[in-house]
Design a protein around this motif. Structure first.
Motif, mmCIF file in Angstrom:
data_model
loop_
_atom_site.group_PDB
_atom_site.id
_atom_site.type_symbol
_atom_site.label_atom_id
_atom_site.label_comp_id
_atom_site.label_asym_id
_atom_site.label_seq_id
_atom_site.Cartn_x
_atom_site.Cartn_y
_atom_site.Cartn_z
ATOM 1 N N LEU A 42 -11.814 3.650 -1.533
ATOM 2 C CA LEU A 42 -10.485 4.060 -1.090
ATOM 3 C C LEU A 42 -10.217 5.499 -1.490
ATOM 4 N N ARG A 43 -9.346 6.129 -0.723
ATOM 5 C CA ARG A 43 -8.831 7.429 -1.141
ATOM 6 C C ARG A 43 -7.332 7.420 -0.894
ATOM 7 N N THR A 44 -6.617 8.065 -1.781
ATOM 8 C CA THR A 44 -5.166 8.138 -1.671
ATOM 9 C C THR A 44 -4.730 9.589 -1.755
ATOM 10 N N TRP A 45 -3.551 9.860 -1.245
ATOM 11 C CA TRP A 45 -2.955 11.188 -1.344
ATOM 12 C C TRP A 45 -1.455 11.032 -1.224
ATOM 13 N N GLU A 46 -0.765 12.036 -1.723
ATOM 14 C CA GLU A 46 0.695 12.034 -1.675
ATOM 15 C C GLU A 46 1.172 12.851 -0.486
ATOM 16 N N VAL A 47 2.126 12.308 0.234
ATOM 17 C CA VAL A 47 2.714 13.007 1.377
ATOM 18 C C VAL A 47 4.054 13.593 0.948
ATOM 19 N N PRO A 48 4.584 14.550 1.703
ATOM 20 C CA PRO A 48 5.895 15.102 1.365
ATOM 21 C C PRO A 48 6.916 13.973 1.192
ATOM 22 N N GLY A 49 7.711 14.087 0.174
ATOM 23 C CA GLY A 49 8.690 13.047 -0.126
ATOM 24 C C GLY A 49 8.211 12.119 -1.231
ATOM 25 N N GLY A 50 6.926 12.272 -1.637
ATOM 26 C CA GLY A 50 6.420 11.515 -2.771
ATOM 27 C C GLY A 50 5.742 10.202 -2.463
ATOM 28 N N ALA A 51 5.740 9.776 -1.210
ATOM 29 C CA ALA A 51 5.063 8.516 -0.869
ATOM 30 C C ALA A 51 3.551 8.703 -0.950
ATOM 31 N N GLU A 52 2.861 7.624 -1.269
ATOM 32 C CA GLU A 52 1.405 7.672 -1.351
ATOM 33 C C GLU A 52 0.792 6.970 -0.148
ATOM 34 N N ARG A 53 -0.201 7.590 0.439
ATOM 35 C CA ARG A 53 -0.927 7.015 1.572
ATOM 36 C C ARG A 53 -2.323 6.641 1.105
ATOM 37 N N GLU A 54 -2.961 5.766 1.879
ATOM 38 C CA GLU A 54 -4.264 5.243 1.494
ATOM 39 C C GLU A 54 -5.152 5.075 2.718
ATOM 40 N N GLN A 55 -6.437 5.306 2.507
ATOM 41 C CA GLN A 55 -7.441 5.031 3.523
ATOM 42 C C GLN A 55 -8.624 4.346 2.857
ATOM 43 N N ARG A 56 -9.301 3.503 3.649
ATOM 44 C CA ARG A 56 -10.508 2.826 3.182
ATOM 45 C C ARG A 56 -11.659 3.312 4.045
ATOM 46 N N TYR A 57 -12.809 3.529 3.417
ATOM 47 C CA TYR A 57 -13.983 3.961 4.168
ATOM 48 C C TYR A 57 -14.679 2.745 4.762
ATOM 49 N N LEU A 58 -14.950 2.804 6.059
ATOM 50 C CA LEU A 58 -15.681 1.749 6.757
ATOM 51 C C LEU A 58 -16.960 2.347 7.318
ATOM 52 N N PRO A 59 -18.124 1.882 6.843
ATOM 53 C CA PRO A 59 -19.389 2.444 7.325
ATOM 54 C C PRO A 59 -19.464 2.401 8.850
ATOM 55 N N GLY A 60 -19.912 3.512 9.418
ATOM 56 C CA GLY A 60 -20.033 3.616 10.864
ATOM 57 C C GLY A 60 -18.745 4.006 11.557
ATOM 58 N N THR A 61 -17.633 3.933 10.861
ATOM 59 C CA THR A 61 -16.328 4.239 11.444
ATOM 60 C C THR A 61 -15.665 5.417 10.748
ATOM 61 N N GLY A 62 -15.784 5.486 9.440
ATOM 62 C CA GLY A 62 -15.170 6.561 8.658
ATOM 63 C C GLY A 62 -13.917 6.092 7.950
ATOM 64 N N TRP A 63 -13.056 7.016 7.635
ATOM 65 C CA TRP A 63 -11.826 6.725 6.896
ATOM 66 C C TRP A 63 -10.764 6.193 7.855
ATOM 67 N N ARG A 64 -10.190 5.049 7.484
ATOM 68 C CA ARG A 64 -9.156 4.409 8.287
ATOM 69 C C ARG A 64 -7.992 3.989 7.409
ATOM 70 N N THR A 65 -6.806 3.968 7.987
ATOM 71 C CA THR A 65 -5.607 3.555 7.271
ATOM 72 C C THR A 65 -5.843 2.183 6.643
ATOM 73 N N SER A 66 -5.361 2.036 5.418
ATOM 74 C CA SER A 66 -5.617 0.815 4.665
ATOM 75 C C SER A 66 -4.387 0.440 3.849
ATOM 76 N N TYR A 67 -4.332 -0.834 3.474
ATOM 77 C CA TYR A 67 -3.253 -1.330 2.624
ATOM 78 C C TYR A 67 -3.813 -2.178 1.484
ATOM 79 N N VAL A 68 -5.055 -1.906 1.096
ATOM 80 C CA VAL A 68 -5.715 -2.692 0.049
ATOM 81 C C VAL A 68 -4.954 -2.598 -1.269
#
Length: 102
Positions: A42-68
């Motif tokens: 997983l990778r996370t980052w902060e967006v303006p306003g302080g919320a945190e976003r997340e993506q999960r790496y899926l082989p063959g697809t790349g980084w996709r939105t995630s809620y793990v």
């Protein structure tokens, strides 16, 4: 082989990298997995306003939105999340992509 390498390189490219986005990377370790070969990445980052976003790496697809992580906080996922640096995350991705291609 050249075609496969070009696809792998495209998948490995970091989305948002051109924006100078700062990511935190986590190896999701569950069900006998190890930090070197985790259940997920997983990778996370902060967006303006302080919320945190997340993506999960899926082989063959790349980084996709995630809620793990959200699911984990709500008790819908097990395991632990070990912080890893970007170089380690890229090594895990390369290993997964190589396995997928084989």
């Amino acid at each position: 082989m050249r075609f496969q390498r070009s696809l792998r390189d495209r998948v490995l490219r970091q989305e948002h990298e051109e924006d100078g986005q700062e990511y935190s990377y986590f190896a999701w370790v569950d069900w006998g997995a190890t930090a070197d070969d985790p259940t997920g990445l997983l990778r996370t980052w902060e967006v303006p306003g302080g919320a945190e976003r997340e993506q999960r790496y899926l082989p063959g697809t790349g980084w996709r939105t995630s809620y793990v992580l959200e699911d984990w906080h709500c008790g819908r996922q097990d395991g632990r999340f070990d912080r890893v640096d970007q170089a380690t995350a890229e090594q895990i991705i390369q290993r997964w992509e190589q396995r997928r291609v084989e």
